[in-house]
Structures are given as structure tokens and as C-alpha cells.
Design an enzyme around this catalytic site. Sequence first.
Site, mmCIF file in Angstrom:
data_model
loop_
_atom_site.group_PDB
_atom_site.id
_atom_site.type_symbol
_atom_site.label_atom_id
_atom_site.label_comp_id
_atom_site.label_asym_id
_atom_site.label_seq_id
_atom_site.Cartn_x
_atom_site.Cartn_y
_atom_site.Cartn_z
ATOM 1 N N ASN A 98 0.880 -1.169 0.000
ATOM 2 C CA ASN A 98 0.000 0.000 0.000
ATOM 3 C C ASN A 98 0.922 1.224 0.000
ATOM 4 O O ASN A 98 1.499 1.571 1.028
ATOM 5 C CB ASN A 98 -0.880 -0.022 1.253
ATOM 6 N N TRP A 99 1.065 1.831 -1.179
ATOM 7 C CA TRP A 99 2.002 2.960 -1.288
ATOM 8 C C TRP A 99 1.434 4.246 -0.690
ATOM 9 O O TRP A 99 2.145 5.236 -0.575
ATOM 10 C CB TRP A 99 2.366 3.200 -2.753
ATOM 11 N N LYS A 100 0.126 4.235 -0.355
ATOM 12 C CA LYS A 100 -0.518 5.451 0.176
ATOM 13 C C LYS A 100 -0.247 6.614 -0.794
ATOM 14 O O LYS A 100 -0.185 6.387 -1.996
ATOM 15 C CB LYS A 100 -0.046 5.714 1.612
ATOM 16 N N HIS B 246 -9.682 1.304 4.454
ATOM 17 C CA HIS B 246 -8.416 1.511 5.169
ATOM 18 C C HIS B 246 -8.641 2.511 6.304
ATOM 19 O O HIS B 246 -9.391 3.476 6.146
ATOM 20 C CB HIS B 246 -7.335 2.010 4.208
ATOM 21 N N GLU C 192 -6.995 4.915 7.399
ATOM 22 C CA GLU C 192 -6.716 6.332 7.101
ATOM 23 C C GLU C 192 -7.905 6.973 6.394
ATOM 24 O O GLU C 192 -8.199 8.147 6.595
ATOM 25 C CB GLU C 192 -5.414 6.446 6.289
ATOM 26 N N GLU D 38 -5.796 -4.816 10.437
ATOM 27 C CA GLU D 38 -4.766 -3.824 10.744
ATOM 28 C C GLU D 38 -5.139 -3.070 12.018
ATOM 29 O O GLU D 38 -5.946 -2.137 11.964
ATOM 30 C CB GLU D 38 -4.634 -2.822 9.595
ATOM 31 N N GLY E 183 2.117 2.355 10.850
ATOM 32 C CA GLY E 183 3.089 3.446 10.713
ATOM 33 C C GLY E 183 3.727 3.857 12.029
ATOM 34 O O GLY E 183 4.391 4.883 12.106
ATOM 35 N N SER F 59 3.071 -1.982 10.458
ATOM 36 C CA SER F 59 4.518 -1.979 10.724
ATOM 37 C C SER F 59 5.218 -3.302 10.376
ATOM 38 O O SER F 59 6.177 -3.691 11.048
ATOM 39 C CB SER F 59 4.802 -1.590 12.179
ATOM 40 N N GLY G 273 2.703 -0.986 4.333
ATOM 41 C CA GLY G 273 2.776 0.421 3.927
ATOM 42 C C GLY G 273 4.226 0.851 3.746
ATOM 43 O O GLY G 273 4.841 0.614 2.714
ATOM 44 N N GLY G 274 4.792 1.469 4.784
ATOM 45 C CA GLY G 274 6.135 2.061 4.723
ATOM 46 C C GLY G 274 7.190 1.166 4.076
ATOM 47 O O GLY G 274 7.935 1.619 3.197
HETATM 48 P P1 PGA Z 1 2.571 0.380 7.676
HETATM 49 O O1 PGA Z 1 1.136 0.599 6.997
HETATM 50 O O2 PGA Z 1 3.135 -0.895 7.120
HETATM 51 O O3 PGA Z 1 3.384 1.594 7.261
HETATM 52 O O4 PGA Z 1 2.356 0.308 9.150
HETATM 53 C C1 PGA Z 1 0.259 -0.468 6.789
HETATM 54 C C2 PGA Z 1 -1.022 0.015 6.160
HETATM 55 O O5 PGA Z 1 -1.493 1.099 6.530
HETATM 56 O O6 PGA Z 1 -1.605 -0.646 5.282
#
Ligand code: PGA
Length: 240
Positions: free
Chosen positions: A8-10, A92, A94, A158, A164, A200, A221-222
Amino acid sequence: MSKLVVANWKMNKTQKEAKNFCKEFLKKIPNKTNNFVICPPATLIESVALGLKNRGAVGAQNVFYAQSGAFTGEISPLQVLDAGAIFCLVGHSERRNYLGETDEICAKKVKFATENGLKVIFCVGEQLEERGSVLTVLKRQLKALAGVDLKNVIIAYEPVWAIGTGKVATAKDITHAHSIIKQIVMKEFNANISCLYGGSVKASNAQEILGLNEVDGILVGGASLDAQEFAELVKIGSNL
Ligand code: PGA
């Protein structure tokens, strides 16, 4: 057996960065490796679909519940598929927290997207202050699956406090939540469902998480923004 590794590149990367990522990433994974999905921003879906040269799959990070019309800023399943993606994320945290997506909106999106040819990765998970009531939160969020063809749905668990933040849920937390999710879906909808873990995840902890029986893959994500690290994650997932 291999497990699915989803990026997930956001809201990250430009056209040039996405193209370079695909080139670097493909060089670092064995030829037949296909257990991955990349969800870039909508502007990059087409470039990533071309850049991956039919390896893995591409997903959108969001999708609306209509095919076209006066919905400024939204994208439809038709447009997502047309750009080269076959997956989409829905719900998600966010989007729930910053953009006000409610359980009702998520339910409409899951239903519409699956009815119009997309595979949905439906994200659920508790906030920090809800840690004592994981079962109640998951039960409420999973109601969005009512009336949906679950063959085209994967859940991503999640815990919001682990996204994050560098705080990873323990193996016990993850096993517990994934078992609850699978039981709820079986009881309420009479279906087996795959469940990814997200929050994470990185190359240094992926082996332990992906090694858990209840975990069918990861949503990253990250650590998915770097071609070398994402390739490591995909390789770990492909060797299980
Ligand atoms: P993260 O994000 O790996 O940076 O914690 C995961 C996500 O939000 O899908």
C-alpha cells in the site's frame, strides 16, 4: 505454499519513481514469483500495471460505488479495471479516520466493487482505545460483508495503533484477531475467508508473522516503498 504480499504505497511516488521501482523490484525477485499486489495512488495504476509486465497484480487504494457520474474526485470500478488494476482496498483506517468513511460507506463500496469485477481487500481493525473490545469492533466492521460474494474478498486485519508506528501486534494478538475474523465470517456468512495482517510489517519481522497459520498474507505500507525491502517481503511470502 506461498502467501500474498500486498503493497500500500498510500500517497507516495511520482511516475518516474514508480517506473524505477518496478524495474528494480522485478530484478530482485525470481522469475516465477507472482504472490504480490501493488496498490499505488490512482495516478500510477497504469504505469505500475505496465511496469510489472504481467507479474503479480495491481490494486487501487479506493473506489466509489457508482460506475460514472457527478462524483468529483472519485474513481469507479470501471476506471480502475480499465487502468489495469484488479484489486482495490476498501475501508483503510486512514480513509475511515481522515476522510470520514463510515461502516455504511464501506459496505456500499465492498458490494459495488465486487459486483463490478474487482477483488476487494477489506481493511478492519481496532483503534488504540478499543483494544479491550476487539471482538465488538470486528463484528461491527464485518457487517459490511452482508450480501457480498465473498469469493472476491480478502480481509486485512490492521490494528490502527500498529500502522506506521513501528508497534507490531504480538503473534498472540494477531492469531487471536485472525481467528475471530475467520469465525465471524464463517458464522455470519458461512464462508471461509483469507486474512492478511498489516501494521509496521518489515523484512525483519515478516518471517514470524507470515509463519503464523492464521495469517494468509501481509499488507505493507512504509516498507513497501523500497524495491529491495519489498522484494525481500515477497520472497519470504513465496517460500512458505
Ligand atoms: P505500515 O502501513 O506498514 O506503514 O504500518 C500499513 C497500512 O497502513 O496498510
